[in-house]
Design an enzyme around this catalytic site. Structure first.
Site, PDB file in Angstrom:
ATOM      1  N   ASN A  49     -25.962 -44.055 -27.029  1.00 36.70           N
ATOM      2  CA  ASN A  49     -27.184 -43.738 -28.310  1.00 36.70           C
ATOM      3  C   ASN A  49     -25.602 -43.892 -29.687  1.00 36.70           C
ATOM      4  O   ASN A  49     -24.669 -43.671 -29.228  1.00 36.70           O
ATOM      5  CB  ASN A  49     -27.965 -42.860 -29.200  1.00 36.70           C
ATOM      6  CG  ASN A  49     -26.924 -41.196 -28.939  1.00 36.70           C
ATOM      7  OD1 ASN A  49     -26.579 -41.349 -27.644  1.00 36.70           O
ATOM      8  ND2 ASN A  49     -27.417 -39.997 -29.724  1.00 36.70           N
ATOM      9  N   GLU A  51     -25.050 -43.297 -33.592  1.00 31.86           N
ATOM     10  CA  GLU A  51     -25.610 -43.073 -34.798  1.00 31.86           C
ATOM     11  C   GLU A  51     -24.941 -43.538 -35.873  1.00 31.86           C
ATOM     12  O   GLU A  51     -23.326 -44.356 -36.288  1.00 31.86           O
ATOM     13  CB  GLU A  51     -25.671 -41.810 -34.624  1.00 31.86           C
ATOM     14  CG  GLU A  51     -26.646 -41.118 -33.298  1.00 31.86           C
ATOM     15  CD  GLU A  51     -26.344 -39.253 -34.259  1.00 31.86           C
ATOM     16  OE1 GLU A  51     -25.895 -38.796 -34.242  1.00 31.86           O
ATOM     17  OE2 GLU A  51     -28.025 -38.934 -33.094  1.00 31.86           O
ATOM     18  N   CYS A  60     -31.368 -45.737 -30.349  1.00 25.76           N
ATOM     19  CA  CYS A  60     -31.243 -45.012 -29.401  1.00 25.76           C
ATOM     20  C   CYS A  60     -30.681 -45.112 -27.788  1.00 25.76           C
ATOM     21  O   CYS A  60     -30.398 -46.951 -27.998  1.00 25.76           O
ATOM     22  CB  CYS A  60     -33.052 -44.985 -29.008  1.00 25.76           C
ATOM     23  SG  CYS A  60     -33.921 -43.223 -30.256  1.00 25.76           S
ATOM     24  N   GLU A  62     -31.735 -45.727 -25.169  1.00 25.14           N
ATOM     25  CA  GLU A  62     -32.789 -46.564 -24.676  1.00 25.14           C
ATOM     26  C   GLU A  62     -32.666 -48.325 -24.879  1.00 25.14           C
ATOM     27  O   GLU A  62     -33.131 -49.395 -24.411  1.00 25.14           O
ATOM     28  CB  GLU A  62     -34.156 -46.651 -24.464  1.00 25.14           C
ATOM     29  CG  GLU A  62     -34.505 -44.833 -24.097  1.00 25.14           C
ATOM     30  CD  GLU A  62     -34.401 -44.023 -25.351  1.00 25.14           C
ATOM     31  OE1 GLU A  62     -32.742 -43.552 -25.424  1.00 25.14           O
ATOM     32  OE2 GLU A  62     -35.461 -43.388 -25.636  1.00 25.14           O
ATOM     33  N   CYS A  93     -38.513 -41.369 -28.176  1.00 27.57           N
ATOM     34  CA  CYS A  93     -39.140 -41.210 -29.642  1.00 27.57           C
ATOM     35  C   CYS A  93     -40.008 -42.203 -29.662  1.00 27.57           C
ATOM     36  O   CYS A  93     -40.338 -43.305 -28.788  1.00 27.57           O
ATOM     37  CB  CYS A  93     -38.015 -41.461 -30.570  1.00 27.57           C
ATOM     38  SG  CYS A  93     -37.314 -43.290 -30.634  1.00 27.57           S
ATOM     39  N   CYS A  96     -38.877 -46.008 -29.524  1.00 26.34           N
ATOM     40  CA  CYS A  96     -38.464 -47.057 -28.094  1.00 26.34           C
ATOM     41  C   CYS A  96     -39.664 -46.889 -26.912  1.00 26.34           C
ATOM     42  O   CYS A  96     -39.471 -47.818 -26.769  1.00 26.34           O
ATOM     43  CB  CYS A  96     -37.382 -45.701 -27.552  1.00 26.34           C
ATOM     44  SG  CYS A  96     -36.009 -45.490 -28.333  1.00 26.34           S
TER      45      CYS A  96
HETATM   46 ZN   LIG Z   1     -36.041 -43.837 -28.903  1.00 24.69          ZN
END
Ligand SMILES: [Zn+2]
Length: 141
Positions: A49, A51, A60, A62, A93, A96
């Site tokens: 990830n 940020e 993210c 993924e 999430c 994703c």
């Molecule tokens: Zn995500």
């Protein structure tokens, strides 16, 4: 699926995701996540990830992994592992889930913690009817 499959089938993918986790940039949430997506070809691509102080720009792990795979010419994915140091295995999430469903609505989701807890799921359960909508299917070429 049973816990027996969880404990044996995805060990390498989880180990790869754990290694990728060390590259996470998560100064705000402090939740470092590593991901490893396995392609039908057998190739594996990793993500961590990233940020941003403007939270909406955060990406993210993924999506980083799948983006790297697509950039390398892969579009068929069989499983993705994600790792974190949370108390329980995390799940992708909503964004994703939709992103992953673009390529495989039945993707196997393997989530593991650094503490050894593991959970396996199927994207079709986390995001049912992902491909049913107003948009026609994308041209896969
Ligand atoms: Zn995500």
């Amino acid at each position: 699926m049973t816990d027996v499959l969880i404990d044996t089938q995805f060990n390498d993918l989880i180990a790869t995701a754990l290694a990728a986790r060390s590259k996470a940039y998560a100064p705000y949430s402090k939740l470092a996540v590593g991901a490893a997506v396995k392609c039908k070809s057998g190739a594996v691509f990793v993500g961590a990830n990233v940020e941003n102080r403007s939270f909406g720009l955060t990406i993210c792990a993924e999506r980083i992994a799948v983006g790297a795979a697509v950039a390398a010419g892969e579009r068929e994915f069989v499983a993705i592992a994600m790792t974190s140091d949370s108390n329980e295995p995390i799940v992708p999430c909503g964004a994703c889930r939709q992103f992953l469903a673009e390529f495989n609505p039945h993707l196997i989701i393997v989530s593991a913690t650094v503490h050894g807890d593991r959970k396996i799921d199927n994207l079709s359960r986390l995001l049912p009817d992902a491909t049913r909508g107003i948009l026609k299917d994308a041209d896969s070429s």
